[in-house]
Every structure is written in C-alpha cells, then in structure tokens.
Enzyme design. Structure first.
Site, mmCIF file in Angstrom:
data_model
loop_
_atom_site.group_PDB
_atom_site.id
_atom_site.type_symbol
_atom_site.label_atom_id
_atom_site.label_comp_id
_atom_site.label_asym_id
_atom_site.label_seq_id
_atom_site.Cartn_x
_atom_site.Cartn_y
_atom_site.Cartn_z
ATOM 1 N N CYS A 34 0.823 -1.208 0.000
ATOM 2 C CA CYS A 34 0.000 0.000 0.000
ATOM 3 C C CYS A 34 0.858 1.261 0.000
ATOM 4 O O CYS A 34 0.366 2.347 -0.252
ATOM 5 C CB CYS A 34 -0.946 0.012 1.198
ATOM 6 N N ASP A 36 2.256 2.667 2.545
ATOM 7 C CA ASP A 36 2.125 3.465 3.761
ATOM 8 C C ASP A 36 3.368 3.343 4.641
ATOM 9 O O ASP A 36 4.015 2.297 4.680
ATOM 10 C CB ASP A 36 0.888 3.031 4.550
ATOM 11 N N CYS A 59 -3.033 5.290 5.521
ATOM 12 C CA CYS A 59 -4.492 5.256 5.511
ATOM 13 C C CYS A 59 -5.053 5.575 6.900
ATOM 14 O O CYS A 59 -4.316 5.634 7.884
ATOM 15 C CB CYS A 59 -4.968 3.879 5.072
ATOM 16 N N CYS A 103 -2.792 -3.019 8.443
ATOM 17 C CA CYS A 103 -2.459 -1.687 8.969
ATOM 18 C C CYS A 103 -2.033 -1.804 10.438
ATOM 19 O O CYS A 103 -1.130 -1.093 10.885
ATOM 20 C CB CYS A 103 -3.642 -0.753 8.837
HETATM 21 FE FE1 FES Z 1 -1.665 0.292 4.177
HETATM 22 FE FE2 FES Z 1 -3.547 0.773 5.862
HETATM 23 S S1 FES Z 1 -3.776 0.519 3.733
HETATM 24 S S2 FES Z 1 -1.459 0.643 6.259
#
Ligand code: FES
Length: 139
Positions: A34, A36, A59, A103
């Site tokens: 993702c 992140d 996110c 996450c």
């Molecule tokens: Fe990647 Fe939440 S979508 S940490």
C-alpha cells in the site's frame, strides 16, 4: 466497510502525533503493497516507556492503529511493550475490517522496530524481541 467508533475517534483525533527530539528509540516501517509508512518515537527511562509519538503517512486505519499503540505503550516496561502485537492494537480499537488488518501489523512492527533501535543503541537485550528485518515478513 464498517469501522468501530474507536477507530473513527483515533482517526479523526489521533493522540501523540509528532516527533520526540532525541528519542531513545525510533522505528520506521513501511508496507510495500500500500506504500504506507509509519514512524514511532519512544522516550525510555529506567526500562519504562514514558513517552511515545508517531508520524504516519498512510491510511485512516494506519493512523488509528498508530494512535492507539502510542497510548497502549506509555507506562509499560520494555518487557511488557514487546508483548503488544497487532492483535492487542486491534482489540483496543474494537476490531478492524479484515482488509485493514495489515495496517495494525504496521503499528506492531513500528513499535518493535523502535524498541529494537533502543536496545541496539543502549546495549540492552529485550527478551522476545526480534530484529525488524525478520519481523517484516511475518504478517
Ligand atoms: Fe496500508 Fe492501511 S492501507 S497501512
């Protein structure tokens, strides 16, 4: 997708956002899929975490899990902090949708990476703590 009230609360009003200057432990982790990124800062005195802050580029669930993880960890000994996992984080938030479980793994990894950083810098051993490189492939 349903989020609990706690998730929404910690997402809209995250606790302990920011950096700790000269932190005793800093852990940065990312999720390749993702994109992140999460960074944890810890202040540690006499084997107890007295302050925790985070910066998360990610996110809403990542922000909420970071926020709750900083709350969970303050006041804990190093040994207790190692036992905080993505499951503890999810429980404290009254759950996360299945697609968002990764996450909470980021929060566990960032916390443990910060503990590892502290252990390395101060030459202490924290029982049960694994090097961040090995942990990243666990979840
Ligand atoms: Fe990647 Fe939440 S979508 S940490």
């Amino acid at each position: 997708m349903e989020y609990s009230e706690k998730v929404m609360d910690h997402f809209t009003n995250p606790r302990n956002v920011g950096e700790i200057e000269n932190a005793d432990g800093i852990g940065t982790v990312g999720n390749e899929k993702c994109g992140d990124i999460m960074r944890f800062f810890l202040r540690i005195e006499n084997d107890v975490i007295i302050e925790a802050k985070f910066k998360t580029f990610g996110c809403g669930a990542a922000v909420a899990t970071s926020s709750i993880a900083t709350e969970l960890v303050v006041g804990k000994t190093l040994q207790e902090a190692v036992k905080i996992t993505n499951k503890s984080v999810m429980e404290a938030l009254d759950g996360l949708p299945a697609t968002k479980a990764h996450c909470s793994c980021l929060a566990e990894e960032a916390l443990h990476a910060a503990l590892w950083d502290y252990a390395k810098k101060s030459g202490v051993t924290i029982g049960g703590l694994q090097p961040p490189e090995e942990k990243n492939h666990e979840h």
